[in-house]
Design a protein around this motif. Structure first.
Motif, PDB file in Angstrom:
ATOM      1  N   ASP A 140      -9.115  -2.496   2.390  1.00  0.00           N
ATOM      2  CA  ASP A 140      -8.761  -1.074   2.242  1.00  0.00           C
ATOM      3  C   ASP A 140     -10.016  -0.200   2.099  1.00  0.00           C
ATOM      4  O   ASP A 140     -10.284   0.385   1.045  1.00  0.00           O
TER       5      ASP A 140
ATOM      6  N   GLY B  24       0.838  -1.206   0.000  1.00  0.00           N
ATOM      7  CA  GLY B  24       0.000   0.000   0.000  1.00  0.00           C
ATOM      8  C   GLY B  24       0.872   1.256   0.000  1.00  0.00           C
ATOM      9  O   GLY B  24       1.988   1.244   0.521  1.00  0.00           O
TER      10      GLY B  24
ATOM     11  N   ASN C 212      -4.723  -5.054  -5.583  1.00  0.00           N
ATOM     12  CA  ASN C 212      -4.220  -5.497  -4.282  1.00  0.00           C
ATOM     13  C   ASN C 212      -5.109  -5.050  -3.114  1.00  0.00           C
ATOM     14  O   ASN C 212      -4.764  -5.262  -1.955  1.00  0.00           O
ATOM     15  N   ASN C 213      -6.265  -4.464  -3.430  1.00  0.00           N
ATOM     16  CA  ASN C 213      -7.251  -4.186  -2.395  1.00  0.00           C
ATOM     17  C   ASN C 213      -8.406  -5.188  -2.411  1.00  0.00           C
ATOM     18  O   ASN C 213      -9.464  -4.953  -1.826  1.00  0.00           O
TER      19      ASN C 213
END
Ligand code: ADP
Ligand code: GN1
Ligand code: MG
Length: 370
Positions: free
Chosen positions: A243, A32, A227-228
């Protein structure tokens, strides 16, 4: 934000949350760009449990207590919906661990906010889809997330970052960054600045449609990069959207578009070799299919028609944000080397150019799903 010492995180922060067991490992985790994320492993009488412990970036989230309040409310609602629909309410939704005082967050001596989640085991967060199926699953996850929250009372949500995807406002901030030139790097980026200025008119397209009532406001995630979303490591099926810091009223086009800019690229967001960076129209189509299935028929014909605008807008906006941060001296996104933000900006602009070349095809694809 102040640099962190792992020992302090272990001894002074982690014990403020309700858990049993001894910490056997604590390390930085994930890719992140905003918060400081740690993976904590504990052992309680031989039972290993893991947690995600995060310091919320208070320079960016001015009211972290409101961020956490949104997350608790949204996850409670989402978990209930999962239960009702027979979904996996344990791994399909993040779970906030309370502090010893019963709060959703802990404020340390520096005034920094910390929160903790149960780590969702046997899951994958990818920086790029490894197959079409991976991307399709992420699309279903984000579409489904929007559908499940369609009855969430939007008026109870705090706006955690004002004007987050208001691209015309982002454009004004960009002009300010040029004027101030806080990093002294202005002379390096005249071509990049021209690239954005040539597209100023386009930056208004979605906000104008919203104002005219052509697009409805929904509860959206607003940070839908691959990637969330977590995939199940064994089945590679969609598992959980993470997230949740930027859940706010927004446009379906934002969630759709942000996924495209990140996942329908043939290379990483910070790839230096631009010959490797292409907009993959097949992945675009896969995402359209998965997202619309996930949304469960909720999107209006206008919303579907404007999904390509969402893709181009989020890509241009993100490139412009990376460029603004480069001019500001890298104060917003976490960077790992001096030109990191500039490399990220270049990939986004390359993708925008290719979307412009493939515009008619993009429109044709979405129209087939109306
Ligand atoms: P940032 O805002 O900095 O992107 P995220 O909340 O996305 O922070 O967390 C960083 C990464 O940590 C995510 O990309 C994901 O890989 C991982 N992660 C976050 N929450 C969980 C969770 N509950 N279980 C497993 N992994 C998680
Ligand atoms: C940030 O937090 P993270 O890394 O998931 C940013 C997004 C950008 C993204 C670019 C709160 O997302 O808006 O699109 O980086 N999040 C915030 O990779 O600004
Ligand atoms: Mg993230």
């Amino acid at each position: 934000m102040k640099p962190l010492n792992i020992e302090n995180v272990k001894n002074d922060i982690f014990p403020k949350f309700v858990t049993k067991g001894v910490v056997t490992d604590l390390c930085r985790y994930g890719n992140g760009h905003i918060n400081d994320t740690f993976l904590v492993t504990t052992d309680f009488e031989g039972v290993i449990r893991r947690f995600i412990l995060q310091r919320v970036n208070k320079e960016i989230f001015k009211k972290p207590d409101e961020v956490i309040e949104n997350i608790v409310n949204v996850t409670d609602f989402f978990r209930q919906k999962l239960r009702e629909s027979g979904g996996d309410y344990k791994r399909g939704c993040i779970t906030v661990i309370k502090t010893l005082d019963g709060d959703g967050y802990y404020v340390d001596a520096e005034g920094d906010f910390w929160r903790m989640y149960i780590f969702i085991e046997d899951s994958l967060a990818l920086d790029l889809p490894e197959s079409k199926e991976d991307f399709y699953e992420s699309a279903r996850a984000f579409g489904g997330f929007q559908r499940m929250l369609s009855e969430f009372p939007a008026e109870t949500l705090h706006e955690t970052i004002i004007n987050f995807h208001n691209t015309p406002v982002r454009y004004q901030n960009f002009l300010k960054a040029i004027e101030e030139n806080r990093s002294g790097r202005l002379q390096n980026v005249s071509e990049e600045i021209k690239f954005v200025k040539d597209r100023e008119e386009f930056t208004h397209v979605l906000t104008d449609a919203l104002e005219k009532g052509d697009l409805p406001l929904r509860v959206t995630h607003n940070d839908t990069k691959m990637n969330n979303v977590l995939l199940d490591a064994a089945t590679r099926k969609q598992l959980c959207v993470v997230d949740l810091d930027t859940i706010m009223p927004g446009l379906a086009a934002y969630d759709f578009g942000d996924s495209i800019r990140f996942g329908a690229s043939t290379a990483a967001e910070d790839e230096k070799d631009l010959d490797k960076v292409h907009f993959d129209i097949e992945l675009f189509e896969v995402y359209v299919k998965g997202f619309l299935e996930g949304c469960g028929g909720q999107l209006t014909a206008n919303e579907i028609e404007m999904l390509p605008e969402g893709a181009k807008m989020m890509t241009l906006e993100c490139g412009m944000r990376f460029l603004s941060d480069y001019l500001d001296g890298d104060t917003y996104f976490r960077t790992h080397y001096p030109d990191h933000n500039l490399d990220r900006c270049h990939t986004q602009f390359k993708l925008v150019s290719e979307m412009e070349q493939k515009w008619d095809e993009m429109k044709k694809i979405v129209r087939a799903y109306k």
